[in-house]
Design a protein around this motif. Structure first.
Motif, PDB file in Angstrom:
ATOM      1  N   GLN A  94      22.064  -1.854  -9.234  1.00 50.74           N
ATOM      2  CA  GLN A  94      22.888  -1.942  -8.031  1.00 50.74           C
ATOM      3  C   GLN A  94      24.152  -1.089  -8.134  1.00 50.74           C
ATOM      4  OE1 GLN A  94      22.271  -3.494  -5.030  1.00 50.74           O
ATOM      5  NE2 GLN A  94      20.195  -3.755  -5.838  1.00 50.74           N
ATOM      6  N   ALA A  95      24.130  -0.078  -8.991  1.00 46.79           N
ATOM      7  CA  ALA A  95      25.290   0.802  -9.124  1.00 46.79           C
ATOM      8  C   ALA A  95      25.585   1.487  -7.790  1.00 46.79           C
ATOM      9  CB  ALA A  95      25.031   1.853 -10.199  1.00 46.79           C
ATOM     10  N   GLY A  96      26.830   1.414  -7.371  1.00 44.15           N
ATOM     11  CA  GLY A  96      27.227   2.025  -6.114  1.00 44.15           C
ATOM     12  C   GLY A  96      27.083   1.107  -4.919  1.00 44.15           C
ATOM     13  N   ALA A  97      26.508  -0.074  -5.110  1.00 43.50           N
ATOM     14  CA  ALA A  97      26.384  -1.073  -4.046  1.00 43.50           C
ATOM     15  C   ALA A  97      27.211  -2.293  -4.419  1.00 43.50           C
ATOM     16  CB  ALA A  97      24.930  -1.465  -3.842  1.00 43.50           C
ATOM     17  N   LYS A  98      27.553  -3.076  -3.418  1.00 45.69           N
ATOM     18  CA  LYS A  98      28.325  -4.297  -3.675  1.00 45.69           C
ATOM     19  C   LYS A  98      28.058  -5.288  -2.550  1.00 45.69           C
ATOM     20  CE  LYS A  98      33.015  -5.819  -4.880  1.00 45.69           C
ATOM     21  NZ  LYS A  98      34.445  -5.408  -4.932  1.00 45.69           N
ATOM     22  N   LEU A  99      27.336  -6.358  -2.878  1.00 51.69           N
ATOM     23  CA  LEU A  99      27.029  -7.405  -1.920  1.00 51.69           C
ATOM     24  C   LEU A  99      27.909  -8.611  -2.234  1.00 51.69           C
ATOM     25  CD1 LEU A  99      25.007  -7.813   0.440  1.00 51.69           C
ATOM     26  CD2 LEU A  99      23.563  -9.066  -1.176  1.00 51.69           C
ATOM     27  N   THR A 130      35.715 -15.568  -2.508  1.00 50.88           N
ATOM     28  CA  THR A 130      34.894 -14.386  -2.257  1.00 50.88           C
ATOM     29  C   THR A 130      34.211 -14.052  -3.568  1.00 50.88           C
ATOM     30  OG1 THR A 130      36.479 -13.574  -0.623  1.00 50.88           O
ATOM     31  CG2 THR A 130      34.875 -11.993  -1.462  1.00 50.88           C
ATOM     32  N   ASN A 131      32.887 -13.954  -3.546  1.00 52.99           N
ATOM     33  CA  ASN A 131      32.118 -13.763  -4.781  1.00 52.99           C
ATOM     34  C   ASN A 131      31.056 -12.691  -4.613  1.00 52.99           C
ATOM     35  OD1 ASN A 131      32.799 -16.908  -4.529  1.00 52.99           O
ATOM     36  ND2 ASN A 131      32.913 -16.307  -6.675  1.00 52.99           N
ATOM     37  N   ILE A 132      30.753 -11.998  -5.710  1.00 51.04           N
ATOM     38  CA  ILE A 132      29.747 -10.944  -5.700  1.00 51.04           C
ATOM     39  C   ILE A 132      28.370 -11.537  -5.988  1.00 51.04           C
ATOM     40  CG2 ILE A 132      28.979  -8.830  -6.840  1.00 51.04           C
ATOM     41  CD1 ILE A 132      31.908  -8.216  -7.433  1.00 51.04           C
ATOM     42  N   LEU A 133      27.363 -11.065  -5.258  1.00 47.22           N
ATOM     43  CA  LEU A 133      25.981 -11.429  -5.512  1.00 47.22           C
ATOM     44  C   LEU A 133      25.402 -10.369  -6.447  1.00 47.22           C
ATOM     45  CD1 LEU A 133      26.768 -12.674  -2.665  1.00 47.22           C
ATOM     46  CD2 LEU A 133      24.309 -12.763  -2.240  1.00 47.22           C
ATOM     47  N   SER A 134      25.146 -10.731  -7.690  1.00 50.53           N
ATOM     48  CA  SER A 134      24.703  -9.745  -8.685  1.00 50.53           C
ATOM     49  C   SER A 134      23.573 -10.238  -9.578  1.00 50.53           C
ATOM     50  CB  SER A 134      25.889  -9.327  -9.564  1.00 50.53           C
ATOM     51  OG  SER A 134      26.421 -10.455 -10.242  1.00 50.53           O
ATOM     52  N   GLU A 135      23.187 -11.509  -9.497  1.00 49.24           N
ATOM     53  CA  GLU A 135      22.161 -12.049 -10.389  1.00 49.24           C
ATOM     54  C   GLU A 135      20.769 -11.845  -9.787  1.00 49.24           C
ATOM     55  OE1 GLU A 135      22.849 -15.966 -11.808  1.00 49.24           O
ATOM     56  OE2 GLU A 135      24.889 -15.535 -12.486  1.00 49.24           O
ATOM     57  N   TYR A 171      28.097 -10.038   3.187  1.00 51.31           N
ATOM     58  CA  TYR A 171      28.356  -8.688   3.702  1.00 51.31           C
ATOM     59  C   TYR A 171      28.326  -7.690   2.548  1.00 51.31           C
ATOM     60  CZ  TYR A 171      33.002  -9.491   1.742  1.00 51.31           C
ATOM     61  OH  TYR A 171      34.033  -9.758   0.879  1.00 51.31           O
ATOM     62  N   GLY A 172      28.362  -6.394   2.875  1.00 50.45           N
ATOM     63  CA  GLY A 172      28.411  -5.365   1.847  1.00 50.45           C
ATOM     64  C   GLY A 172      27.172  -4.489   1.873  1.00 50.45           C
ATOM     65  N   SER A 173      26.704  -4.090   0.694  1.00 48.84           N
ATOM     66  CA  SER A 173      25.577  -3.164   0.591  1.00 48.84           C
ATOM     67  C   SER A 173      24.662  -3.562  -0.550  1.00 48.84           C
ATOM     68  CB  SER A 173      26.081  -1.728   0.405  1.00 48.84           C
ATOM     69  OG  SER A 173      26.915  -1.621  -0.739  1.00 48.84           O
ATOM     70  N   PRO A 176      40.537  -6.811   2.658  1.00 46.00           N
ATOM     71  CA  PRO A 176      40.173  -6.012   3.836  1.00 46.00           C
ATOM     72  C   PRO A 176      38.689  -6.001   4.152  1.00 46.00           C
ATOM     73  CG  PRO A 176      41.802  -4.859   2.524  1.00 46.00           C
ATOM     74  CD  PRO A 176      41.376  -6.045   1.721  1.00 46.00           C
ATOM     75  N   ALA A 177      37.842  -5.884   3.138  1.00 43.99           N
ATOM     76  CA  ALA A 177      36.396  -5.845   3.391  1.00 43.99           C
ATOM     77  C   ALA A 177      35.906  -7.160   3.981  1.00 43.99           C
ATOM     78  CB  ALA A 177      35.643  -5.526   2.100  1.00 43.99           C
ATOM     79  N   ALA A 178      36.391  -8.278   3.440  1.00 45.07           N
ATOM     80  CA  ALA A 178      36.005  -9.587   3.959  1.00 45.07           C
ATOM     81  C   ALA A 178      36.565  -9.799   5.361  1.00 45.07           C
ATOM     82  CB  ALA A 178      36.489 -10.687   3.018  1.00 45.07           C
ATOM     83  N   GLU A 179      37.803  -9.386   5.592  1.00 45.32           N
ATOM     84  CA  GLU A 179      38.397  -9.518   6.919  1.00 45.32           C
ATOM     85  C   GLU A 179      37.594  -8.742   7.960  1.00 45.32           C
ATOM     86  OE1 GLU A 179      43.130 -10.108   5.798  1.00 45.32           O
ATOM     87  OE2 GLU A 179      42.363  -8.106   6.250  1.00 45.32           O
TER      88      GLU A 179
END
Length: 207
Positions: free
Chosen positions: A120-125, A139-144, A171-173, A51-54
């Motif tokens: 980045q606690a509470g965020a998700k890019l 779909t992959n998380i940017l976390s590095e 997308y995301g936060s 849903p978030a990606a859509e």
């Protein structure tokens, strides 16, 4: 500082590409122009069931922005992201996705006010991507991200996209921070702000 210019950030971001992991541009594929309809159709396919990606892909399409050129790794995405905090002065242009290569293909993001917070606690890019050439997607998380001044990007791990023309949307936060005087309200000497992307950054890149 919060008022650091976006163009200077991009210059430092490119320096980070070289300094942190030896990233560099990869050879160009034969594709230099983009079929926008095929690009958004691919992103819709990649986002299906998420849903978030859509919603992110839907917001990109609804924005009316289009891209018709293909970039190489270490070039910013053709369409920058919009967010609720922009570059730190209110809603607006926020930052850009970027593709990185040579040690393995990755997606990254840079921009926004101040620097990227190490927490980045509470965020998700995230990035949703589709390889038009071979049909792979993900779909992959940017976390590095390293908490050092030279690191102005946040990145995915190495992705197995295969070669070809890849379209992607970030997308995301994302949490940002900048130095302020130490006080009861800011015991660590930083002000923090969360940026939430309203229109994702879109890129078409040859891997």
């Amino acid at each position: 500082m919060r008022r650091t210019r976006f163009t200077r950030r991009f210059a430092v971001a490119l320096a980070t590409v070289a300094a942190l992991a030896g990233f560099a541009s990869t050879p160009a594929s034969a594709e230099t122009s983009l079929d926008w309809d095929a690009a958004v159709a691919g992103l819709r396919t990649a986002a299906a069931g998420n849903p978030a990606a859509e919603q992110a892909v839907g917001r990109l399409i609804a924005s009316g922005q289009r891209a018709d050129e293909v970039a190489l790794p270490a070039q910013p995405f053709q369409i920058p992201a919009q967010s609720d905090i922009g570059r730190g002065t209110g809603p607006g242009v926020y930052g850009s996705g970027i593709a990185l290569g040579l040690d393995g293909f990755r997606f990254g993001f840079f921009g926004g006010p101040g620097t990227i917070s190490p927490n980045q606690a509470g965020a998700k890019l995230e990035v949703v991507w589709f390889n038009i050439s071979n049909g792979r997607s993900g779909t992959n998380i940017l976390s590095e991200h390293q908490d050092i001044p030279v690191d102005t990007t946040i990145r995915t791990g190495v992705l197995d996209t295969g070669p070809g023309l890849i379209v992607a949307a970030v997308y995301g936060s994302l949490w940002h921070r900048w130095s302020v005087p130490v006080s009861d309200a800011h015991p660590d000497g930083y002000q923090y702000q969360l940026g939430t992307i309203s229109v994702p950054s879109f890129g078409a890149v040859s891997n």
